[in-house]
Design a protein around this motif. Structure first.
Motif, PDB file in Angstrom:
ATOM      1  N   ALA A 190      -0.412  79.724  -8.310  1.00 10.58           N
ATOM      2  CA  ALA A 190       0.965  79.396  -8.713  1.00 10.58           C
ATOM      3  C   ALA A 190       1.696  78.677  -7.584  1.00 10.58           C
ATOM      4  O   ALA A 190       2.433  77.705  -7.820  1.00 10.58           O
ATOM      5  N   LEU A 191       1.499  79.139  -6.343  1.00  8.24           N
ATOM      6  CA  LEU A 191       2.129  78.460  -5.219  1.00  8.24           C
ATOM      7  C   LEU A 191       1.526  77.070  -5.039  1.00  8.24           C
ATOM      8  O   LEU A 191       2.246  76.108  -4.729  1.00  8.24           O
ATOM      9  N   ALA A 192       0.219  76.934  -5.248  1.00 12.78           N
ATOM     10  CA  ALA A 192      -0.418  75.614  -5.146  1.00 12.78           C
ATOM     11  C   ALA A 192       0.206  74.640  -6.140  1.00 12.78           C
ATOM     12  O   ALA A 192       0.452  73.475  -5.807  1.00 12.78           O
ATOM     13  N   GLU A 193       0.480  75.106  -7.350  1.00 16.82           N
ATOM     14  CA  GLU A 193       1.088  74.223  -8.344  1.00 16.82           C
ATOM     15  C   GLU A 193       2.517  73.850  -7.934  1.00 16.82           C
ATOM     16  O   GLU A 193       2.947  72.703  -8.102  1.00 16.82           O
ATOM     17  N   ARG A 194       3.254  74.801  -7.389  1.00 14.03           N
ATOM     18  CA  ARG A 194       4.610  74.494  -6.937  1.00 14.03           C
ATOM     19  C   ARG A 194       4.582  73.464  -5.815  1.00 14.03           C
ATOM     20  O   ARG A 194       5.388  72.520  -5.792  1.00 14.03           O
ATOM     21  N   LEU A 230       2.235  71.283  -5.266  1.00 11.01           N
ATOM     22  CA  LEU A 230       1.804  70.022  -5.868  1.00 11.01           C
ATOM     23  C   LEU A 230       2.991  69.278  -6.457  1.00 11.01           C
ATOM     24  O   LEU A 230       3.199  68.083  -6.193  1.00 11.01           O
ATOM     25  N   ARG A 231       3.787  69.968  -7.246  1.00 14.35           N
ATOM     26  CA  ARG A 231       4.936  69.320  -7.882  1.00 14.35           C
ATOM     27  C   ARG A 231       5.962  68.876  -6.842  1.00 14.35           C
ATOM     28  O   ARG A 231       6.586  67.817  -6.976  1.00 14.35           O
ATOM     29  N   HIS A 232       6.128  69.676  -5.797  1.00 12.74           N
ATOM     30  CA  HIS A 232       7.061  69.314  -4.731  1.00 12.74           C
ATOM     31  C   HIS A 232       6.601  68.050  -4.012  1.00 12.74           C
ATOM     32  O   HIS A 232       7.408  67.139  -3.759  1.00 12.74           O
ATOM     33  N   ALA A 233       5.314  67.976  -3.681  1.00 12.08           N
ATOM     34  CA  ALA A 233       4.798  66.795  -2.978  1.00 12.08           C
ATOM     35  C   ALA A 233       4.966  65.542  -3.828  1.00 12.08           C
ATOM     36  O   ALA A 233       5.367  64.486  -3.328  1.00 12.08           O
ATOM     37  N   LEU A 234       4.665  65.646  -5.113  1.00 14.72           N
ATOM     38  CA  LEU A 234       4.822  64.489  -5.994  1.00 14.72           C
ATOM     39  C   LEU A 234       6.290  64.096  -6.129  1.00 14.72           C
ATOM     40  O   LEU A 234       6.620  62.898  -6.154  1.00 14.72           O
ATOM     41  N   ALA A 235       7.169  65.087  -6.196  1.00  8.68           N
ATOM     42  CA  ALA A 235       8.597  64.790  -6.301  1.00  8.68           C
ATOM     43  C   ALA A 235       9.092  64.065  -5.059  1.00  8.68           C
ATOM     44  O   ALA A 235       9.880  63.107  -5.138  1.00  8.68           O
ATOM     45  N   GLN A 236       8.640  64.494  -3.886  1.00 11.91           N
ATOM     46  CA  GLN A 236       9.052  63.833  -2.650  1.00 11.91           C
ATOM     47  C   GLN A 236       8.492  62.419  -2.567  1.00 11.91           C
ATOM     48  O   GLN A 236       9.169  61.491  -2.113  1.00 11.91           O
ATOM     49  N   ALA A 237       7.246  62.252  -3.007  1.00  5.94           N
ATOM     50  CA  ALA A 237       6.646  60.915  -3.010  1.00  5.94           C
ATOM     51  C   ALA A 237       7.430  59.976  -3.917  1.00  5.94           C
ATOM     52  O   ALA A 237       7.669  58.812  -3.574  1.00  5.94           O
ATOM     53  N   GLY A 238       7.853  60.477  -5.069  1.00  9.14           N
ATOM     54  CA  GLY A 238       8.652  59.649  -5.961  1.00  9.14           C
ATOM     55  C   GLY A 238      10.025  59.375  -5.409  1.00  9.14           C
ATOM     56  O   GLY A 238      10.539  58.247  -5.490  1.00  9.14           O
ATOM     57  N   ALA A 239      10.660  60.398  -4.819  1.00  7.19           N
ATOM     58  CA  ALA A 239      12.008  60.245  -4.281  1.00  7.19           C
ATOM     59  C   ALA A 239      12.048  59.280  -3.104  1.00  7.19           C
ATOM     60  O   ALA A 239      13.089  58.657  -2.839  1.00  7.19           O
ATOM     61  N   ALA A 240      10.941  59.138  -2.396  1.00  4.08           N
ATOM     62  CA  ALA A 240      10.907  58.198  -1.276  1.00  4.08           C
ATOM     63  C   ALA A 240      11.082  56.756  -1.746  1.00  4.08           C
ATOM     64  O   ALA A 240      11.511  55.900  -0.971  1.00  4.08           O
ATOM     65  N   VAL A 261      -0.418  51.955   2.746  1.00  2.00           N
ATOM     66  CA  VAL A 261      -0.757  53.144   1.962  1.00  2.00           C
ATOM     67  C   VAL A 261      -0.556  54.379   2.822  1.00  2.00           C
ATOM     68  O   VAL A 261      -1.012  54.427   3.969  1.00  2.00           O
ATOM     69  N   LEU A 262       0.137  55.367   2.265  1.00  2.00           N
ATOM     70  CA  LEU A 262       0.265  56.689   2.878  1.00  2.00           C
ATOM     71  C   LEU A 262      -0.531  57.672   2.040  1.00  2.00           C
ATOM     72  O   LEU A 262      -0.475  57.635   0.804  1.00  2.00           O
ATOM     73  N   LEU A 263      -1.258  58.563   2.708  1.00  2.00           N
ATOM     74  CA  LEU A 263      -2.012  59.594   2.009  1.00  2.00           C
ATOM     75  C   LEU A 263      -1.551  60.954   2.533  1.00  2.00           C
ATOM     76  O   LEU A 263      -1.536  61.178   3.744  1.00  2.00           O
ATOM     77  N   ILE A 264      -1.160  61.818   1.607  1.00  2.00           N
ATOM     78  CA  ILE A 264      -0.680  63.143   1.984  1.00  2.00           C
ATOM     79  C   ILE A 264      -1.403  64.192   1.153  1.00  2.00           C
ATOM     80  O   ILE A 264      -2.017  63.889   0.132  1.00  2.00           O
ATOM     81  N   GLY A 265      -1.325  65.434   1.612  1.00  2.00           N
ATOM     82  CA  GLY A 265      -1.763  66.561   0.814  1.00  2.00           C
ATOM     83  C   GLY A 265      -0.557  67.246   0.205  1.00  2.00           C
ATOM     84  O   GLY A 265       0.549  66.696   0.168  1.00  2.00           O
ATOM     85  N   THR A 266      -0.762  68.465  -0.244  1.00  2.00           N
ATOM     86  CA  THR A 266       0.335  69.238  -0.829  1.00  2.00           C
ATOM     87  C   THR A 266       0.645  70.480  -0.015  1.00  2.00           C
ATOM     88  O   THR A 266       1.457  71.305  -0.424  1.00  2.00           O
ATOM     89  N   ASP A 267       0.028  70.618   1.159  1.00  2.00           N
ATOM     90  CA  ASP A 267       0.112  71.859   1.932  1.00  2.00           C
ATOM     91  C   ASP A 267       1.335  71.959   2.828  1.00  2.00           C
ATOM     92  O   ASP A 267       1.549  72.995   3.441  1.00  2.00           O
ATOM     93  N   ALA A 268       2.110  70.871   2.964  1.00  2.00           N
ATOM     94  CA  ALA A 268       3.188  70.835   3.949  1.00  2.00           C
ATOM     95  C   ALA A 268       4.519  70.535   3.250  1.00  2.00           C
ATOM     96  O   ALA A 268       4.928  69.370   3.155  1.00  2.00           O
ATOM     97  N   PRO A 269       5.227  71.552   2.764  1.00  3.82           N
ATOM     98  CA  PRO A 269       6.485  71.307   2.055  1.00  3.82           C
ATOM     99  C   PRO A 269       7.549  70.607   2.898  1.00  3.82           C
ATOM    100  O   PRO A 269       8.452  69.974   2.348  1.00  3.82           O
ATOM    101  N   ALA A 270       7.456  70.687   4.225  1.00  3.83           N
ATOM    102  CA  ALA A 270       8.430  70.013   5.087  1.00  3.83           C
ATOM    103  C   ALA A 270       8.255  68.497   5.099  1.00  3.83           C
ATOM    104  O   ALA A 270       9.126  67.775   5.589  1.00  3.83           O
ATOM    105  N   LEU A 271       7.155  68.013   4.553  1.00  2.00           N
ATOM    106  CA  LEU A 271       6.898  66.575   4.485  1.00  2.00           C
ATOM    107  C   LEU A 271       7.708  66.012   3.316  1.00  2.00           C
ATOM    108  O   LEU A 271       7.251  65.989   2.174  1.00  2.00           O
ATOM    109  N   ASP A 272       8.913  65.566   3.606  1.00  2.00           N
ATOM    110  CA  ASP A 272       9.843  65.192   2.538  1.00  2.00           C
ATOM    111  C   ASP A 272       9.969  63.680   2.410  1.00  2.00           C
ATOM    112  O   ASP A 272       9.301  62.907   3.108  1.00  2.00           O
ATOM    113  N   ALA A 273      10.848  63.250   1.486  1.00  2.00           N
ATOM    114  CA  ALA A 273      10.998  61.825   1.200  1.00  2.00           C
ATOM    115  C   ALA A 273      11.439  61.052   2.433  1.00  2.00           C
ATOM    116  O   ALA A 273      10.967  59.929   2.676  1.00  2.00           O
TER     117      ALA A 273
END
Length: 221
Positions: free
Chosen positions: A32-36, A38-48, A103-115
């Motif tokens: 469940a945390l992995a999914e959260r 994941l969605r956070h990383a994608l949201a930040q990537a889009g917001a950037a 190209v930037l490549l990120i994972g989903t493990d670092a919630p502090a990695l924001d837009a």
């Protein structure tokens, strides 16, 4: 110049995703945390708002949570394919860099990695061939390139606390300059749960500084 952001992620399946968190969260809680994340990383990537966003998934892209997360932020969906982490990352860069300037490549493990940090990393590629966001555990949470170059990935030993150090040594030996941004915390082991953003902490897990006794990897596991 457009910058493509690739998000590497595993399907958030119990027993597959974030299994090192299971002692604290259980397999279902870890997934469940992995999914959260994941969605956070994608949201930040889009917001950037740097350019196209791709969710590059493992072991494949068939899981409904992956499709839903990609659709929610307008990301495309691809599969990482076979090979070790370095081979998969290089293949992702090589697929996009002929069309994208950066190209930037990120994972989903670092919630502090924001837009904001993603925009800073993209800006660094104006003057440098590579950019990294180191992780506090000795790996890195982001790598960006202007040209697909396998030298920083081939034959690398992953999942230990010298990944970033060994990468720096390769870059220095090749005479290649790079940029590094401020390090961030990976969420990999129970001690790392203290680094979750406010409001993300599961019951019984306190916020605050945490040690990093475990090994490190690159942007994805």
């Amino acid at each position: 110049m457009s910058t493509t952001v690739i998000v590497f992620a595993k399907a958030p399946v119990p027993g597959l995703a974030k299994t090192r968190l299971a002692p604290a969260l259980g397999l279902d809680g870890a997934a469940a945390l992995a999914e959260r994340m994941l969605r956070h990383a994608l949201a930040q990537a889009g917001a950037a708002a740097l350019g196209p966003v791709e969710l590059c998934a493992a072991p494949d892209a068939s899981h409904a949570a992956l499709r839903q997360a990609a659709a929610a932020c307008g990301a495309s969906l691809a599969e990482q394919g076979p090979g070790d982490l370095g081979q998969r990352m290089h293949r992702a860069f090589a697929r996009h860099l002929p069309q994208a300037g950066r190209v930037l490549l990120i994972g989903t493990d670092a919630p502090a990695l924001d837009a904001a940090m993603l925009r800073q990393a993209a800006a660094a590629l104006h003057s440098q061939a590579l950019v990294f966001v180191p992780a506090l555990d000795g790996g890195y949470a982001l790598v960006g390139q202007r040209e697909a170059d396998a030298r920083w990935f081939d034959g690398m030993r992953w999942s230990h606390d010298q990944v970033m150090a060994h990468t720096r040594a390769r870059l220095r030996a090749a005479g290649v300059a790079w940029a590094e941004l401020a390090p961030v915390a990976d969420i990999d082991a129970p001690a790392d749960l203290a680094h979750l953003p406010p409001g993300w902490h599961p019951p019984g897990v306190a916020a605050g500084p945490a040690p990093h006794p475990h090994g490190a990897a690159g942007p994805a596991r």
